[in-house]
Structure formats: C-alpha cells, structure tokens
Design an enzyme around this catalytic site. Structure first.
Site, PDB file in Angstrom:
ATOM      1  N   HIS A  10     -18.516 -11.560 -44.745  1.00  0.00           N
ATOM      2  CA  HIS A  10     -17.122 -11.943 -45.367  1.00  0.00           C
ATOM      3  C   HIS A  10     -17.170 -12.942 -46.381  1.00  0.00           C
ATOM      4  CE1 HIS A  10     -15.291 -10.476 -41.215  1.00  0.00           C
ATOM      5  NE2 HIS A  10     -15.401  -9.388 -42.276  1.00  0.00           N
TER       6      HIS A  10
ATOM      7  N   LYS B  20      -6.214  -2.820 -33.863  1.00  0.00           N
ATOM      8  CA  LYS B  20      -7.193  -3.429 -32.914  1.00  0.00           C
ATOM      9  C   LYS B  20      -6.701  -4.608 -32.411  1.00  0.00           C
ATOM     10  CE  LYS B  20     -10.202  -2.911 -36.706  1.00  0.00           C
ATOM     11  NZ  LYS B  20     -11.314  -3.461 -37.594  1.00  0.00           N
TER      12      LYS B  20
ATOM     13  N   ARG C 217     -20.747  -2.230 -46.391  1.00  0.00           N
ATOM     14  CA  ARG C 217     -22.157  -2.274 -45.979  1.00  0.00           C
ATOM     15  C   ARG C 217     -22.710  -0.859 -45.831  1.00  0.00           C
ATOM     16  NH1 ARG C 217     -19.838  -4.605 -40.454  1.00  0.00           N
ATOM     17  NH2 ARG C 217     -18.683  -2.773 -40.928  1.00  0.00           N
TER      18      ARG C 217
ATOM     19  N   SER D  52     -18.096  -8.512 -37.291  1.00  0.00           N
ATOM     20  CA  SER D  52     -17.238  -9.233 -36.277  1.00  0.00           C
ATOM     21  C   SER D  52     -17.535  -8.885 -35.045  1.00  0.00           C
ATOM     22  CB  SER D  52     -15.899  -9.137 -36.529  1.00  0.00           C
ATOM     23  OG  SER D  52     -15.562  -9.731 -38.005  1.00  0.00           O
TER      24      SER D  52
END
Ligand code: PNS
Length: 208
Positions: free
Chosen positions: A64, A88, A137, A175
């Site tokens: 990040h 989430k 990514r 994460s």
C-alpha cells in the site's frame, strides 16, 4: 522517523520503499507555453487534481505504502480513504487503521488520511475528488478492479479509477497474508511499515 526507517532497511534488507524526495504539484505543467488558448493548461490542471486512495488497509502494508508514494508523485496530493464499513469484517477498527496509516506517513507530507462510510463514488462526489487510485498486483486483481471501477463510474460519471501496477517485490504482499502470519505468531515486520508493527503486536500478542 526517516532515520528509523533507514536503520530498519539496513538491518533487514527489506523492500520498504522510501518517501518521495520531491513531489509534482498541481499546476506545474501550466508554466509552459500553451498554444491552445488555455485548453492544454485546463486539461493538465484537471489531470493533476488531488486523488483519493481508498481501501480497507486491514492492516496497511508496504505494498500500500509503495502505491501511495507512487500515486503522490503523479498527483501531488492524496487523500487516503479508509473504508469504515467494509463488507469484510476487519481486525482493526476504522480509527485504528487511520492512526496506523498516519503513523506510517509521519515523515511524508501532502497526504491526508480519513475514514469514510457508504459508497466511495458518493464520498468522492462530496469531496469533489475525481480520481481514485487502486493498486494492481495480479490479473485476478484486475478482473475484480475493473468490475468495481465500472460500477463506480455508473454511480459517479465524474470519477475515474487509475490503476498502479505493483512492483514485483510487492506483488505477493497482502493484508490477508499479514493477518494470517500474525495470527500464527510469525514475524510480519518485512511486510509492513515499521510504524505499523506495534499495532499488529497489540492485536496479535504472539506475533513478533
Ligand atoms: O482494500 P480493499 O478491501 O480492496 O478496498 C475495497 C474498497 C474499500 C475500496 C471498496 O470495497 C469500496 O470502495 N467500499 C466502499 C463501498 C463501495 O463504494 N463499494 C464499491 C461499489 S461497486
């Protein structure tokens, strides 16, 4: 501190990116000659707007951080927007995520960190921000991000999403991975900015 980060770098040889030495400020490009009667200046002014970098940041990783600093080089000013009511369930409460990001950005200027609720498209309209930054990514990321970007444009036609492809060394960092390692007592320090380590240690007492 920056010196602290540098020491961390030397000791671990971790891929922790350094803050940008210089930033491009909005309007820089308008200093050149403009043959199009102000139109070019207008377009560049629009492009160099402040951008928003939204996410869950549960927790904030070096991936990040890298995307954020690269976005800052492109747009000058960035508003980091922490989704408070992410779909989430998060490990860190929104205020904790805001604080950990602010701590990680202590030596960086031109970046503001806030949390937001509800739709990103609506939040951006309220703030008058038109560019959203998202890090990509993998191809799998892109498929999901394209879906979200097009839904966002249906909700707010003034906005655009700009994708920044992550550097290879950060492509495997997420994460989710950091939470997984921390929950099993592993060392997460290669994956997060040094300032984030204590936040994770507090939440996962067995992690180092
Ligand atoms: O870091 P993440 O979890 O990939 O970030 C996803 C986030 C928070 C950017 C996204 O879920 C979001 O924008 N949430 C706010 C609600 C919203 O606008 N959803 C998208 C509508 S299609």
């Amino acid at each position: 501190t920056r010196a602290g980060s540098a020491r961390f770098l030397d000791r671990r040889a971790a891929p922790y990116p350094r803050p940008a030495e210089s930033t491009i400020h909005s309007g820089t490009s308008s200093q050149g000659t403009d043959k199009n009667g102000g139109r070019e200046r207008q377009i560049m002014g629009d492009i160099m707007d402040m951008a928003i970098y939204p996410g869950s940041f549960d927790p904030f990783t070096i991936g990040h951080y890298d995307v954020l600093l690269r976005a800052q080089k492109l747009f000058g000013k960035i508003l980091v927007a922490v989704a408070a009511d992410a779909a989430k369930r998060t490990v860190f409460a929104a205020p904790e995520r805001v604080t950990m990001i602010r701590e990680a950005l202590r030596t960086v200027s031109g970046i503001e960190v806030v949390s937001f609720e509800g739709l990103l498209a609506a939040f951006m309209r309220t703030r008058g921000i038109r560019i959203a930054i998202r890090g990509i990514r993998t191809a799998a990321d892109l498929a999901y991000e394209m879906e979200m970007a097009s839904a966002n444009r249906m909700l707010n036609t003034d906005m655009d999403t700009v994708f920044i492809g992550s550097e290879g060394r950060f492509a495997q960092i997420s994460s989710t991975l950091v939470r997984e390692i921390a929950s099993h007592g592993g060392d997460i320090s290669p994956f997060v900015p040094p300032a984030v380590v204590p936040f994770i240690a507090a939440k996962f007492p067995r992690s180092r």
